[in-house]
Design a protein around this motif. Structure first.
Motif, PDB file in Angstrom:
ATOM      1  N   LEU A  64      41.729  38.524  41.693  1.00 44.01           N
ATOM      2  CA  LEU A  64      41.264  37.199  41.266  1.00 44.01           C
ATOM      3  C   LEU A  64      41.147  37.074  39.746  1.00 44.01           C
ATOM      4  O   LEU A  64      41.320  35.989  39.202  1.00 44.01           O
ATOM      5  CB  LEU A  64      39.922  36.870  41.919  1.00 44.01           C
ATOM      6  CG  LEU A  64      39.955  36.556  43.408  1.00 44.01           C
ATOM      7  CD1 LEU A  64      38.538  36.537  43.977  1.00 44.01           C
ATOM      8  CD2 LEU A  64      40.655  35.224  43.651  1.00 44.01           C
ATOM      9  N   VAL A  65      40.820  38.170  39.073  1.00 39.49           N
ATOM     10  CA  VAL A  65      40.621  38.099  37.621  1.00 39.49           C
ATOM     11  C   VAL A  65      41.760  38.767  36.846  1.00 39.49           C
ATOM     12  O   VAL A  65      41.606  39.088  35.666  1.00 39.49           O
ATOM     13  CB  VAL A  65      39.262  38.707  37.198  1.00 39.49           C
ATOM     14  CG1 VAL A  65      38.120  37.920  37.813  1.00 39.49           C
ATOM     15  CG2 VAL A  65      39.171  40.176  37.553  1.00 39.49           C
ATOM     16  N   ASP A  66      42.896  38.926  37.479  1.00 40.49           N
ATOM     17  CA  ASP A  66      44.065  39.511  36.818  1.00 40.49           C
ATOM     18  C   ASP A  66      44.376  38.725  35.548  1.00 40.49           C
ATOM     19  O   ASP A  66      44.398  37.488  35.575  1.00 40.49           O
ATOM     20  CB  ASP A  66      45.262  39.473  37.780  1.00 40.49           C
ATOM     21  CG  ASP A  66      46.459  40.189  37.226  1.00 40.49           C
ATOM     22  OD1 ASP A  66      47.071  39.664  36.269  1.00 40.49           O
ATOM     23  OD2 ASP A  66      46.777  41.269  37.745  1.00 40.49           O
ATOM     24  N   PRO A  67      44.625  39.425  34.421  1.00 40.46           N
ATOM     25  CA  PRO A  67      44.906  38.729  33.163  1.00 40.46           C
ATOM     26  C   PRO A  67      46.136  37.815  33.217  1.00 40.46           C
ATOM     27  O   PRO A  67      46.221  36.838  32.468  1.00 40.46           O
ATOM     28  CB  PRO A  67      45.140  39.861  32.160  1.00 40.46           C
ATOM     29  CG  PRO A  67      44.563  41.077  32.768  1.00 40.46           C
ATOM     30  CD  PRO A  67      44.569  40.866  34.240  1.00 40.46           C
ATOM     31  N   GLU A  68      47.060  38.094  34.094  1.00 38.14           N
ATOM     32  CA  GLU A  68      48.269  37.279  34.227  1.00 38.14           C
ATOM     33  C   GLU A  68      48.017  36.010  35.042  1.00 38.14           C
ATOM     34  O   GLU A  68      48.870  35.135  35.100  1.00 38.14           O
ATOM     35  CB  GLU A  68      49.383  38.097  34.902  1.00 38.14           C
ATOM     36  CG  GLU A  68      49.755  39.367  34.163  1.00 38.14           C
ATOM     37  CD  GLU A  68      50.390  39.067  32.816  1.00 38.14           C
ATOM     38  OE1 GLU A  68      51.223  38.143  32.738  1.00 38.14           O
ATOM     39  OE2 GLU A  68      50.042  39.771  31.843  1.00 38.14           O
ATOM     40  N   ARG A  69      46.875  35.910  35.662  1.00 34.82           N
ATOM     41  CA  ARG A  69      46.561  34.801  36.558  1.00 34.82           C
ATOM     42  C   ARG A  69      45.582  33.844  35.882  1.00 34.82           C
ATOM     43  O   ARG A  69      44.636  34.259  35.236  1.00 34.82           O
ATOM     44  CB  ARG A  69      45.917  35.391  37.825  1.00 34.82           C
ATOM     45  CG  ARG A  69      45.680  34.442  38.926  1.00 34.82           C
ATOM     46  CD  ARG A  69      45.220  35.243  40.160  1.00 34.82           C
ATOM     47  NE  ARG A  69      45.068  34.374  41.275  1.00 34.82           N
ATOM     48  CZ  ARG A  69      43.960  33.711  41.558  1.00 34.82           C
ATOM     49  NH1 ARG A  69      42.895  33.860  40.819  1.00 34.82           N
ATOM     50  NH2 ARG A  69      43.908  32.899  42.593  1.00 34.82           N
ATOM     51  N   GLU A  70      45.825  32.581  36.058  1.00 30.32           N
ATOM     52  CA  GLU A  70      44.902  31.588  35.521  1.00 30.32           C
ATOM     53  C   GLU A  70      43.781  31.363  36.536  1.00 30.32           C
ATOM     54  O   GLU A  70      44.023  31.162  37.719  1.00 30.32           O
ATOM     55  CB  GLU A  70      45.631  30.265  35.269  1.00 30.32           C
ATOM     56  CG  GLU A  70      44.769  29.245  34.566  1.00 30.32           C
ATOM     57  CD  GLU A  70      45.540  27.984  34.230  1.00 30.32           C
ATOM     58  OE1 GLU A  70      44.937  26.899  34.360  1.00 30.32           O
ATOM     59  OE2 GLU A  70      46.716  28.078  33.870  1.00 30.32           O
ATOM     60  N   VAL A  71      42.556  31.393  36.043  1.00 29.31           N
ATOM     61  CA  VAL A  71      41.396  31.216  36.904  1.00 29.31           C
ATOM     62  C   VAL A  71      40.992  29.751  36.859  1.00 29.31           C
ATOM     63  O   VAL A  71      40.685  29.211  35.797  1.00 29.31           O
ATOM     64  CB  VAL A  71      40.220  32.114  36.453  1.00 29.31           C
ATOM     65  CG1 VAL A  71      38.995  31.856  37.307  1.00 29.31           C
ATOM     66  CG2 VAL A  71      40.622  33.576  36.496  1.00 29.31           C
ATOM     67  N   GLY A  72      40.980  29.134  38.034  1.00 27.94           N
ATOM     68  CA  GLY A  72      40.600  27.731  38.126  1.00 27.94           C
ATOM     69  C   GLY A  72      39.200  27.571  38.687  1.00 27.94           C
ATOM     70  O   GLY A  72      38.503  28.551  38.991  1.00 27.94           O
ATOM     71  N   ARG A  73      38.791  26.314  38.801  1.00 28.33           N
ATOM     72  CA  ARG A  73      37.459  26.005  39.319  1.00 28.33           C
ATOM     73  C   ARG A  73      37.264  26.564  40.729  1.00 28.33           C
ATOM     74  O   ARG A  73      36.197  27.068  41.065  1.00 28.33           O
ATOM     75  CB  ARG A  73      37.282  24.486  39.346  1.00 28.33           C
ATOM     76  CG  ARG A  73      35.957  24.057  38.864  1.00 28.33           C
ATOM     77  CD  ARG A  73      35.779  22.574  38.923  1.00 28.33           C
ATOM     78  NE  ARG A  73      37.049  21.846  38.832  1.00 28.33           N
ATOM     79  CZ  ARG A  73      37.181  20.627  38.355  1.00 28.33           C
ATOM     80  NH1 ARG A  73      36.126  19.992  37.937  1.00 28.33           N
ATOM     81  NH2 ARG A  73      38.341  20.030  38.316  1.00 28.33           N
ATOM     82  N   HIS A  74      38.287  26.477  41.531  1.00 31.53           N
ATOM     83  CA  HIS A  74      38.219  26.953  42.915  1.00 31.53           C
ATOM     84  C   HIS A  74      38.012  28.473  42.964  1.00 31.53           C
ATOM     85  O   HIS A  74      37.320  28.985  43.849  1.00 31.53           O
ATOM     86  CB  HIS A  74      39.499  26.552  43.657  1.00 31.53           C
ATOM     87  CG  HIS A  74      39.540  26.961  45.087  1.00 31.53           C
ATOM     88  ND1 HIS A  74      38.712  26.424  46.040  1.00 31.53           N
ATOM     89  CD2 HIS A  74      40.298  27.885  45.734  1.00 31.53           C
ATOM     90  CE1 HIS A  74      38.961  26.988  47.211  1.00 31.53           C
ATOM     91  NE2 HIS A  74      39.924  27.881  47.047  1.00 31.53           N
ATOM     92  N   ASP A  75      38.616  29.191  42.014  1.00 28.99           N
ATOM     93  CA  ASP A  75      38.534  30.650  41.997  1.00 28.99           C
ATOM     94  C   ASP A  75      37.148  31.152  41.614  1.00 28.99           C
ATOM     95  O   ASP A  75      36.756  32.262  42.002  1.00 28.99           O
ATOM     96  CB  ASP A  75      39.555  31.225  41.007  1.00 28.99           C
ATOM     97  CG  ASP A  75      40.985  30.908  41.418  1.00 28.99           C
ATOM     98  OD1 ASP A  75      41.279  30.968  42.624  1.00 28.99           O
ATOM     99  OD2 ASP A  75      41.784  30.588  40.526  1.00 28.99           O
ATOM    100  N   ALA A  76      36.419  30.378  40.851  1.00 31.55           N
ATOM    101  CA  ALA A  76      35.097  30.809  40.392  1.00 31.55           C
ATOM    102  C   ALA A  76      34.190  31.141  41.575  1.00 31.55           C
ATOM    103  O   ALA A  76      33.449  32.129  41.536  1.00 31.55           O
ATOM    104  CB  ALA A  76      34.462  29.744  39.505  1.00 31.55           C
ATOM    105  N   GLY A  77      34.221  30.342  42.609  1.00 35.01           N
ATOM    106  CA  GLY A  77      33.411  30.609  43.802  1.00 35.01           C
ATOM    107  C   GLY A  77      33.817  31.894  44.482  1.00 35.01           C
ATOM    108  O   GLY A  77      32.962  32.657  44.953  1.00 35.01           O
ATOM    109  N   HIS A  78      35.132  32.169  44.529  1.00 33.05           N
ATOM    110  CA  HIS A  78      35.615  33.408  45.140  1.00 33.05           C
ATOM    111  C   HIS A  78      35.209  34.627  44.310  1.00 33.05           C
ATOM    112  O   HIS A  78      34.840  35.662  44.864  1.00 33.05           O
ATOM    113  CB  HIS A  78      37.129  33.368  45.315  1.00 33.05           C
ATOM    114  CG  HIS A  78      37.584  32.368  46.317  1.00 33.05           C
ATOM    115  ND1 HIS A  78      37.312  32.483  47.658  1.00 33.05           N
ATOM    116  CD2 HIS A  78      38.290  31.215  46.163  1.00 33.05           C
ATOM    117  CE1 HIS A  78      37.827  31.446  48.302  1.00 33.05           C
ATOM    118  NE2 HIS A  78      38.420  30.665  47.412  1.00 33.05           N
TER     119      HIS A  78
END
Length: 135
Positions: A64-78
């Motif tokens: 979920l927190v991979d530097p290549e991945r963009e973290v969105g609002r939905h991901d914050a809960g996960h």
């Protein structure tokens, strides 16, 4: 992820009972009444489950927190959920391990009983009765 806590406890149980874990589990499963062995094995299984959950949640969190991945609002809960679950699993593992370790430290193997019969014990000598006086 290595499960060092549960492995150490397994080794201690095996040393205490003088048998491999598989044999001890088979014996514990064959008894109808709970006993110390079944309690120790059940607690160790809870530790193993917590260690497995920690590994799974860490892997999920890393994705979920991979530097290549963009973290969105939905991901914050996960991300928050993973962190919470890791904290819960660590608490379960540490609490169970502390209690099981305390019990294991209080237990010791007893020496095997001798198979030769003991010599018979002679009956106690009769108590001395004071002579009665006559007048």
């Amino acid at each position: 992820m290595t499960h060092t806590t549960s492995r150490q406890i397994t080794e201690h149980i095996e040393t205490l009972y003088g048998r491999p874990r598989a044999e001890l589990e088979a014996h514990a499963d064959s008894t109808t009444h709970p006993n110390m062995l079944s309690a120790l094995l059940a607690a160790n299984s809870a530790i193993e489950f917590a260690e497995t959950d920690i590994g799974f949640q860490l892997q999920r969190l890393r994705k979920l927190v991979d530097p290549e991945r963009e973290v969105g609002r939905h991901d914050a809960g996960h991300i928050f959920d993973c962190a919470r679950r890791i904290g819960e699993a660590v608490a379960v593992r540490d609490t169970q391990a502390r209690h099981v370790s305390a019990v294991l430290q209080s237990l010791h193997r007893t020496p095997a009983l001798e198979t030769t019969p003991a010599a018979p014990v002679p009956p106690p000598a009769p108590a001395a009765v004071p002579a009665s006086r006559t007048r």
